[in-house]
Design a protein around this motif. Structure first.
Motif, PDB file in Angstrom:
ATOM      1  N   ASP A 103      22.595  61.677  41.589  1.00 46.77           N
ATOM      2  CA  ASP A 103      21.788  62.716  40.941  1.00 46.77           C
ATOM      3  C   ASP A 103      22.609  63.652  40.064  1.00 46.77           C
ATOM      4  O   ASP A 103      22.081  64.603  39.488  1.00 46.77           O
ATOM      5  N   SER A 104      23.912  63.402  39.951  1.00 46.20           N
ATOM      6  CA  SER A 104      24.765  64.212  39.085  1.00 46.20           C
ATOM      7  C   SER A 104      24.773  63.625  37.675  1.00 46.20           C
ATOM      8  O   SER A 104      24.772  62.409  37.489  1.00 46.20           O
ATOM      9  N   HIS A 105      24.773  64.508  36.676  1.00 43.68           N
ATOM     10  CA  HIS A 105      24.850  64.045  35.295  1.00 43.68           C
ATOM     11  C   HIS A 105      26.300  63.897  34.827  1.00 43.68           C
ATOM     12  O   HIS A 105      26.554  63.463  33.708  1.00 43.68           O
ATOM     13  N   GLU A 106      27.252  64.286  35.686  1.00 33.21           N
ATOM     14  CA  GLU A 106      28.664  64.170  35.341  1.00 33.21           C
ATOM     15  C   GLU A 106      29.261  62.911  35.962  1.00 33.21           C
ATOM     16  O   GLU A 106      28.658  62.286  36.842  1.00 33.21           O
ATOM     17  N   VAL A 107      30.459  62.558  35.520  1.00 32.26           N
ATOM     18  CA  VAL A 107      31.100  61.342  35.993  1.00 32.26           C
ATOM     19  C   VAL A 107      32.594  61.577  36.153  1.00 32.26           C
ATOM     20  O   VAL A 107      33.146  62.556  35.643  1.00 32.26           O
ATOM     21  N   VAL A 108      33.232  60.673  36.843  1.00 35.19           N
ATOM     22  CA  VAL A 108      34.682  60.552  36.807  1.00 35.19           C
ATOM     23  C   VAL A 108      34.971  59.090  36.497  1.00 35.19           C
ATOM     24  O   VAL A 108      34.324  58.188  37.042  1.00 35.19           O
ATOM     25  N   TYR A 134      25.949  48.081  28.593  1.00 36.20           N
ATOM     26  CA  TYR A 134      26.824  48.488  27.482  1.00 36.20           C
ATOM     27  C   TYR A 134      26.043  48.529  26.175  1.00 36.20           C
ATOM     28  O   TYR A 134      26.125  49.501  25.403  1.00 36.20           O
ATOM     29  N   GLU A 135      25.281  47.499  25.923  1.00 35.92           N
ATOM     30  CA  GLU A 135      24.510  47.442  24.686  1.00 35.92           C
ATOM     31  C   GLU A 135      23.358  48.432  24.686  1.00 35.92           C
ATOM     32  O   GLU A 135      22.948  48.936  23.633  1.00 35.92           O
ATOM     33  N   ASP A 136      22.839  48.742  25.863  1.00 30.31           N
ATOM     34  CA  ASP A 136      21.724  49.686  25.969  1.00 30.31           C
ATOM     35  C   ASP A 136      22.094  51.071  25.438  1.00 30.31           C
ATOM     36  O   ASP A 136      21.245  51.770  24.872  1.00 30.31           O
ATOM     37  N   VAL A 137      23.361  51.477  25.625  1.00 34.83           N
ATOM     38  CA  VAL A 137      23.775  52.814  25.177  1.00 34.83           C
ATOM     39  C   VAL A 137      24.501  52.786  23.833  1.00 34.83           C
ATOM     40  O   VAL A 137      24.966  53.809  23.352  1.00 34.83           O
ATOM     41  N   GLY A 138      24.625  51.617  23.247  1.00 35.49           N
ATOM     42  CA  GLY A 138      25.295  51.522  21.947  1.00 35.49           C
ATOM     43  C   GLY A 138      26.766  51.229  22.015  1.00 35.49           C
ATOM     44  O   GLY A 138      27.455  51.236  20.978  1.00 35.49           O
ATOM     45  N   GLY A 139      27.294  50.969  23.223  1.00 38.97           N
ATOM     46  CA  GLY A 139      28.691  50.602  23.377  1.00 38.97           C
ATOM     47  C   GLY A 139      29.653  51.647  22.821  1.00 38.97           C
ATOM     48  O   GLY A 139      29.328  52.835  22.734  1.00 38.97           O
ATOM     49  N   HIS A 140      30.824  51.198  22.442  1.00 39.06           N
ATOM     50  CA  HIS A 140      31.841  52.121  21.935  1.00 39.06           C
ATOM     51  C   HIS A 140      31.479  52.720  20.572  1.00 39.06           C
ATOM     52  O   HIS A 140      32.062  53.736  20.187  1.00 39.06           O
ATOM     53  N   ALA A 141      30.520  52.131  19.887  1.00 37.85           N
ATOM     54  CA  ALA A 141      30.076  52.726  18.623  1.00 37.85           C
ATOM     55  C   ALA A 141      29.438  54.086  18.865  1.00 37.85           C
ATOM     56  O   ALA A 141      29.454  54.956  17.987  1.00 37.85           O
ATOM     57  N   LEU A 199      26.157  56.123  29.953  1.00 41.40           N
ATOM     58  CA  LEU A 199      25.588  55.123  30.851  1.00 41.40           C
ATOM     59  C   LEU A 199      24.865  55.779  32.026  1.00 41.40           C
ATOM     60  O   LEU A 199      23.727  55.412  32.355  1.00 41.40           O
ATOM     61  N   LYS A 200      25.500  56.756  32.635  1.00 39.61           N
ATOM     62  CA  LYS A 200      24.899  57.387  33.809  1.00 39.61           C
ATOM     63  C   LYS A 200      23.630  58.143  33.442  1.00 39.61           C
ATOM     64  O   LYS A 200      22.632  58.096  34.170  1.00 39.61           O
ATOM     65  N   ARG A 201      23.650  58.840  32.330  1.00 35.80           N
ATOM     66  CA  ARG A 201      22.483  59.613  31.922  1.00 35.80           C
ATOM     67  C   ARG A 201      21.333  58.731  31.468  1.00 35.80           C
ATOM     68  O   ARG A 201      20.187  59.183  31.401  1.00 35.80           O
ATOM     69  N   ARG A 202      21.634  57.475  31.166  1.00 37.67           N
ATOM     70  CA  ARG A 202      20.582  56.521  30.817  1.00 37.67           C
ATOM     71  C   ARG A 202      20.046  55.822  32.077  1.00 37.67           C
ATOM     72  O   ARG A 202      19.156  54.972  31.990  1.00 37.67           O
ATOM     73  N   GLY A 203      20.582  56.172  33.235  1.00 34.81           N
ATOM     74  CA  GLY A 203      20.088  55.610  34.482  1.00 34.81           C
ATOM     75  C   GLY A 203      20.895  54.460  35.035  1.00 34.81           C
ATOM     76  O   GLY A 203      20.520  53.869  36.051  1.00 34.81           O
TER      77      GLY A 203
END
Length: 230
Positions: free
Chosen positions: A155-160, A173-180, A196-200
């Motif tokens: 449930d956190s919007h942050e990551v490590v 990877y492709e769902d969020v647009g990858g490194h682009a 990635l995390k914020r997209r679920g």
């Protein structure tokens, strides 16, 4: 496995050879070295490795577009050449050394845990006085300044995360647009993990000290710019 490089003559050979020793189905493992304008003989080393093992290939990036950083550009260019039926991408830094069980263990952990992005923290090999003095201090500081359980909670919007080893489900990877999507970021690993995390998608960092090792810096001259960037 996509290995972005720039002037990694001292590292790329041991890195790629450690990947070729993986206890993983040979027909399902490929290593792509993406060269971001090296001028130190890195390409010649990769060419020799590719001649010895068909699983290795080499790609030189085109000119860096305006505002892009070199590493995300190399990772993105590499990802766009991967066959369409590839389900998992692994981005690995050239100064990493992989235990033969790394790839199989990482993929099994991702599948078992429903993880879309698995990043793995390596064991640090320290040789000089400067390395032994500075790097543990930095790791202790990170350890005490971050609540890993809180950051990694669903449930956190942050990551490590760490860009040293990133195993990502290609569909995510492709769902969020990858490194682009993180083309201008200096810390592209954290920014990609956040997207990635914020997209679920599920993102997790695990301890890989038994399966992955690195010597990131070799003394004061390399320590200072590296630590300053971070």
């Amino acid at each position: 496995v996509i290995v972005p490089v720039r002037d990694e003559r001292a590292n790329i050979g041991p890195c790629v050879r450690s990947l070729l020793r993986q206890q993983y189905p040979a027909e399902r493992l490929r290593v792509l070295v993406v060269d971001d304008d090296s001028s130190d003989g890195t390409s010649e080393i990769v060419a020799e490795l590719a001649a010895q093992d068909e699983r290795v290939s080499y790609l030189r990036t085109p000119a860096l577009p305006p505002a892009w950083k070199g590493k995300p550009h190399a990772c993105w260019i590499g990802s766009q050449t991967i066959p369409a039926d590839t389900q998992w991408l692994c981005f690995l830094d050239a100064d990493m050394r992989a235990d033969p069980l790394l790839m199989a263990s990482a993929l099994q952990a991702a599948l078992d845990g429903g993880i879309d992005l698995l990043t793995v923290s390596p064991r640090h090999e320290l040789h000089t006085f400067a390395e032994r003095l500075v790097i543990p201090c930095g790791l202790y500081l990170l350890g005490f300044c971050q609540d890993l359980a809180k950051l990694q909670a669903p449930d956190s919007h942050e990551v490590v995360a760490t860009g040293q080893f990133m195993l990502v489900r290609r569909e995510a990877y492709e769902d969020v647009g990858g490194h682009a999507a993180v083309s201008t970021a200096i810390c592209e690993d954290l920014e990609l993990a956040r997207l990635l995390k914020r997209r679920g998608h599920r993102v997790l960092l695990k301890d890989g000290s038994r399966l992955l090792a690195t010597r990131m810096y070799t003394g004061w001259q390399t320590l200072w710019p590296g630590i300053a960037k971070n």
